[in-house]
Design an enzyme around this catalytic site. Structure first.
Site, mmCIF file in Angstrom:
data_model
loop_
_atom_site.group_PDB
_atom_site.id
_atom_site.type_symbol
_atom_site.label_atom_id
_atom_site.label_comp_id
_atom_site.label_asym_id
_atom_site.label_seq_id
_atom_site.Cartn_x
_atom_site.Cartn_y
_atom_site.Cartn_z
ATOM 1 N N ASP A 90 41.963 52.231 38.723
ATOM 2 C CA ASP A 90 40.954 53.351 38.187
ATOM 3 C C ASP A 90 41.888 54.510 38.329
ATOM 4 O O ASP A 90 42.794 54.722 38.630
ATOM 5 C CB ASP A 90 39.741 53.323 39.401
ATOM 6 C CG ASP A 90 40.120 53.896 40.707
ATOM 7 O OD1 ASP A 90 41.090 54.177 40.895
ATOM 8 O OD2 ASP A 90 39.181 53.764 41.590
ATOM 9 N N SER A 91 41.113 55.573 37.970
ATOM 10 C CA SER A 91 41.796 56.887 37.662
ATOM 11 C C SER A 91 41.657 57.841 38.897
ATOM 12 O O SER A 91 42.417 58.606 38.720
ATOM 13 C CB SER A 91 41.136 57.493 36.370
ATOM 14 O OG SER A 91 39.868 58.001 36.925
ATOM 15 N N GLY A 92 40.975 57.494 39.782
ATOM 16 C CA GLY A 92 40.679 58.320 40.958
ATOM 17 C C GLY A 92 39.641 59.162 40.684
ATOM 18 O O GLY A 92 39.080 60.027 41.654
ATOM 19 N N GLY A 93 39.025 59.268 39.375
ATOM 20 C CA GLY A 93 37.932 60.118 39.089
ATOM 21 C C GLY A 93 36.630 59.795 40.056
ATOM 22 O O GLY A 93 36.097 61.048 40.440
ATOM 23 N N PHE A 94 36.042 58.813 40.135
ATOM 24 C CA PHE A 94 35.170 58.526 40.907
ATOM 25 C C PHE A 94 35.308 58.916 42.218
ATOM 26 O O PHE A 94 34.337 59.331 42.874
ATOM 27 C CB PHE A 94 34.724 56.784 40.880
ATOM 28 C CG PHE A 94 33.703 56.337 41.717
ATOM 29 C CD1 PHE A 94 32.422 56.551 41.107
ATOM 30 C CD2 PHE A 94 33.573 56.087 42.944
ATOM 31 C CE1 PHE A 94 31.475 56.349 41.898
ATOM 32 C CE2 PHE A 94 32.740 55.764 43.887
ATOM 33 C CZ PHE A 94 31.638 55.642 43.278
ATOM 34 N N ASP A 144 37.884 60.367 34.107
ATOM 35 C CA ASP A 144 36.551 60.867 33.355
ATOM 36 C C ASP A 144 35.806 61.609 34.469
ATOM 37 O O ASP A 144 36.038 61.843 35.759
ATOM 38 C CB ASP A 144 35.913 59.528 33.049
ATOM 39 C CG ASP A 144 35.378 58.614 34.417
ATOM 40 O OD1 ASP A 144 36.262 58.838 35.364
ATOM 41 O OD2 ASP A 144 34.477 58.050 34.268
ATOM 42 N N GLN A 197 30.709 57.613 29.164
ATOM 43 C CA GLN A 197 29.805 58.069 29.915
ATOM 44 C C GLN A 197 28.574 58.783 29.335
ATOM 45 O O GLN A 197 28.233 58.059 28.282
ATOM 46 C CB GLN A 197 30.568 59.698 30.382
ATOM 47 C CG GLN A 197 31.740 59.391 31.383
ATOM 48 C CD GLN A 197 30.981 58.849 32.867
ATOM 49 O OE1 GLN A 197 29.694 59.072 33.111
ATOM 50 N NE2 GLN A 197 31.780 58.607 33.904
ATOM 51 N N ASP A 248 33.786 44.872 38.835
ATOM 52 C CA ASP A 248 34.323 45.006 40.245
ATOM 53 C C ASP A 248 33.128 45.646 41.160
ATOM 54 O O ASP A 248 32.306 46.332 40.638
ATOM 55 C CB ASP A 248 35.649 46.136 39.906
ATOM 56 C CG ASP A 248 34.970 47.611 40.051
ATOM 57 O OD1 ASP A 248 35.050 47.998 41.285
ATOM 58 O OD2 ASP A 248 34.540 48.059 38.975
ATOM 59 N N CYS A 286 29.866 25.483 47.803
ATOM 60 C CA CYS A 286 30.873 26.284 47.718
ATOM 61 C C CYS A 286 32.136 25.531 48.020
ATOM 62 O O CYS A 286 32.202 24.752 48.844
ATOM 63 C CB CYS A 286 30.820 27.818 48.478
ATOM 64 S SG CYS A 286 32.112 28.736 48.118
ATOM 65 N N CYS A 288 35.001 27.283 48.790
ATOM 66 C CA CYS A 288 36.022 28.163 49.241
ATOM 67 C C CYS A 288 36.595 27.639 50.703
ATOM 68 O O CYS A 288 35.998 26.744 51.234
ATOM 69 C CB CYS A 288 35.613 29.282 49.516
ATOM 70 S SG CYS A 288 34.328 29.672 50.915
ATOM 71 N N CYS A 291 34.035 27.632 53.559
ATOM 72 C CA CYS A 291 32.759 26.730 53.487
ATOM 73 C C CYS A 291 33.360 25.174 53.583
ATOM 74 O O CYS A 291 32.559 24.154 53.983
ATOM 75 C CB CYS A 291 32.037 26.746 52.238
ATOM 76 S SG CYS A 291 31.120 28.362 51.898
ATOM 77 N N HIS A 317 34.484 34.129 51.247
ATOM 78 C CA HIS A 317 33.349 33.260 50.731
ATOM 79 C C HIS A 317 32.834 34.141 49.656
ATOM 80 O O HIS A 317 32.488 33.696 48.505
ATOM 81 C CB HIS A 317 32.348 32.648 51.751
ATOM 82 C CG HIS A 317 31.059 32.307 51.103
ATOM 83 N ND1 HIS A 317 31.125 31.237 50.530
ATOM 84 C CD2 HIS A 317 29.931 33.087 50.768
ATOM 85 C CE1 HIS A 317 29.915 31.223 49.854
ATOM 86 N NE2 HIS A 317 29.249 32.109 50.182
#
Lengths: 354, 354
Positions: A90-94, A144, A197, A248, A286, A288, A291, A317
Site C-alpha cells: 500500500d502507499s502508506g496513505g491509509f 491517495d 476515491q 485484503d 477445512c 488447513c 483443522c 485457519h
C-alpha cells in the site's frame, strides 16, 4: 507490469488470472496482510501452505522499521521476507491519514509523527513512490487522500480530486524511477495501481473512475478491481458478486489472535467451554494444518494457558478459510453456479445469527 | 515398560538406545519441555522437525489445566498434543516445592495453593501416580521431596530419606493402577523412574542410589540416567562426559523468547544492531528451518516489531541446537572421538568469553 485475463464471468462476478513478476494470482482472491513484512506470527512458508498467492506489505510500517533502504539493500521485500510469490505494497496513505492528531495535510503531502520514535516525517506522492520502489513489490499503490468511509460530500470531493492530482505526481515519479533503473543492469517491473476515491457518493466515485481512466491509457482490458481493507467472509462473497477480484483485510489474523475462528456455520470463540475435551476438528470441512491436525480441546487449552501457538493456529485457519472461499467462488464462477452457491453459503453462515 | 541398550561407551560417556512404548530414543538426547502439553509456541509437527525424540510434560500444570481427566478422556497426552513419539511426565514435585509460601510439606505429601485459581490441593505419592497414569505418558517420574540445590546436609538428608519412603508408595500405587488396567481391555505400559536425591552431598547421593536400587530389582542393566532440568549447551557436554543419557531444560525456549540464540561460537542477542540488514543465516552450520530459511536481518526485524514469529523461530533454532548437540555427541562416542571433539567444541563456544 502486469497482465490480467478474464477467465469467466457470471453476472457481475468474475474469475480471472492476474500475472505479476513473481507469478500468477488466480482471482477472486484474498490477500493476507503482512503489516511489518510478516503476516502476524506466520512465516512465509506457513502463509504459502494456506494457498495464499499474494501478500500485502505496509509501506508506512516498513518505512519506519527497518526502513526501505535496509530492505532494498537486502534484495527487496521478497528476499527480506523469504516470500517467493507476488507482493503488493500500500502507499502508506491509509496509515498516515489514520494517525489522528499526528498529521498535517496539505497539497504537497502529509506531515506526520512516527508512532515509533515521535520524529516528524513527510509523506508525499513522490516519497510514497520512492519508498515503494525501494521495497520492490510487484504492485505499488498510488498515494491517495483517504477520507473516512462516511465522509460528507464536500470532504469526499476534496479527497477525490486531490487523489487525482496526486496520481499525476505518482505516475511522474514512478516513471522517473523506472527510467533511471532501466539505464542500469536490472529492469524492475513494478507497476502502480491507482485508487478510486469518493467515499460512498456515487457521483464522486464515477468522477474518480473517469479521471483515473483518463490518466491510465495503457490499462489492460478487464482491469483488476481491488477492494482495499475488506473483509470478513460474507464481505468477500458480496464483493465478488459485484465484480471484485482482490481483497485484503487484517480481520483473519486479528480475530485469530483473539480466539475467534470462522466456520462455514458462522464463527466460534475457541475459548468457549463447549470445546473443552472435544476431539473434533475445529472445522471438519477445512483442509488447513490446524483443522487436519489438532483437536478442538487442545486448541481451547492453548488459549486457556495463553500459549502463542493458539494464536498462530487460529490465524492460519482463518487465512485458509478466506483463501479457500476465494478458490471456491472461482470454481463456481467457472462452473456457472456462483449465484446459487453463494446464496446458500451466506444462508448457512448466518443461520446462527452471528 | 522400557528397554535400554548401551551401544558404545568412551570413558564415562555413553551412547545408548532407550526403547519406550511410543518408540526409540537414541541417547545422549535433549528432551524439550512441553510445560502445558505444548513446547512454548511450537506445535508437535514443529518439534518433530527439530529431531527431538521425546517431550517432557509437566504434571503440576496439566493437573491444573485442563485436568488429567480431560486429557485421559481425549485419549492421553499423545492424542491431546498430537505428538506421536515418546513422552515423559515429571511428578509435579519440583513445581509444588518451588511454590514458596503456597505449600505445606508433611510425610503424607504436599498441600499447595493453585497459582491459577487459589484453590488448596494436596499432592501425595499416590496422587502423583494417579495423575500421571491418567495423562498416560511413556515414563512417569516418582514423586520426590525436592530440596534446593545448595541445601545443607541435614535438609538434604531429610529430603533424600523421604524420597525413598515415597518411592515405595509410588511403586505400590502404580502397581495397583497397572493391575486394575490389565483386567480391562487395554494394557498400558507406562513405567515409573525413581529420582536420586541428596543435593550436592556425595554420601547422601550414594545412599539414595543404594536405597533406590534395593527397591528396583528389575532395572535393566545399564539403566538410563536422566539429569533433570539441565541445561545449557556446555552443561550437556559436561553431563554427557560424566555418563548422563537424557536432559531436559526450558532454557532453549526461554532464551529463544528473549531473543538469545545459541551458536557454535557462543550466543547472540538477535536484537543486536549488528544484525540489521544482514543477509547471513543465524547459524551457518545449523540445518534448522530458521537457519536454512531466514536472513539475520529479518529475524532481528521480527524482534524489533515484536512479532511472535521471532520468538518461535529462535526457540526452534535453540531446540534444534541442543538436539543436534546430542546427535553429534552420540556420533563421536560411537566413533571413539568424543573427548577431543567435546574439548574443542567447548573451547570454541567459550572463546568469546560468554
Amino acid at each position: 507490469m502486469f497482465q490480467f485475463r478474464l477467465d469467466a464471468t457470471q453476472g457481475a462476478a468474475r474469475a480471472g488470472t492476474l500475472t505479476l513478476p513473481h507469478g500468477p494470482v488466480k482471482t477472486p482472491a484474498f490477500m493476507p496482510v503482512g503489516t511489518h513484512g510478516v503476516v502476524r506470527g506466520l512465516g512465509a512458508q506457513d502463509v504459502s501452505r494456506t494457498g495464499a498467492q499474494i501478500i500485502l506489505g505496509n509501506t508506512y510500517h516498513l518505512h519506519l522499521r527497518p526502513g526501505e533502504d535496509v530492505i532494498r539493500d537486502m534484495g527487496g521485500l521478497n528476499r527480506f521476507t523469504t516470500w517467493s510469490r507476488p507482493m503488493l505494497t500500500d502507499s502508506g496513505g491509509f496509515q498516515v491519514f489514520s494517525l489522528e492528531g499526528l498529521r498535517r495535510v496539505g497539497e504537497d503531502g502529509v506531515e506526520f509523527q512516527s508512532h515509533v520514535d515521535g520524529t516528524y516525517r513527510t509523506l508525499t506522492p513522490e516519497r510514497a513512490m520512492e519508498i515503494q520502489w525501494a521495497l520492490g513489490a510487484d504492485v505499488a499503490m498510488a498515494f491517495d487522500h483517504v477520507v473516512p468511509g462516511q465522509a460528507p460530500h464536500e470532504l469526499a470531493r476534496e479527497g477525490m480530486e486531490r487523489t487525482l492530482r496526486w496520481l499525476d505526481r505518482c505516475k511522474g515519479r514512478h516513471g522517473e524511477l523506472a527510467d533511471a533503473q532501466s539505464g542500469g543492469r536490472t529492469v524492475r517491473r513494478q507497476t502502480i495501481w491507482p485508487i478510486i476515491q469518493g467515499g460512498t457518493h456515487d457521483d464522486l466515485r464515477r468522477q474518480s473512475l473517469e479521471g483515473t481512466l483518463e490518466r491510465e491509457p495503457a490499462l489492460p482490458p478487464g482491469t483488476p478491481r481491488y477492494l482495499m481493507g475488506v473483509g470478513f467472509p460474507a464481505d468477500l462473497l458480496e464483493g465478488i458478486a459485484r465484480g471484485i477480484d482482490l481483497f485484503d483485510c487484517v480481520a483473519a489474523t486479528r480475530n485469530g489472535r483473539h480466539g475467534t475462528a470462522w466456520l462455514p456455520t458462522g464463527r466460534i470463540n475457541v475459548r468457549g467451554a463447549a470445546l473443552k475435551g472435544s476431539t473434533e476438528p475445529l472445522d471438519a470441512e477445512c483442509d488447513c494444518e490446524t483443522c487436519t491436525t489438532y483437536p478442538r480441546g487442545y486448541l481451547r487449552h492453548l488459549f486457556v494457558v495463553e500459549d502463542m501457538l493458539g494464536l498462530r493456529l487460529i490465524s492460519l485457519h482463518n487465512i485458509r478459510f478466506l483463501v479457500r472461499l476465494g478458490e471456491q467462488a472461482r470454481a463456481h464462477i467457472l462452473a456457472g453456479t456462483f449465484d446459487g452457491w453463494s446464496r446458500e453459503w451466506l444462508r448457512r453462515h448466518y443461520a446462527r445469527g452471528t
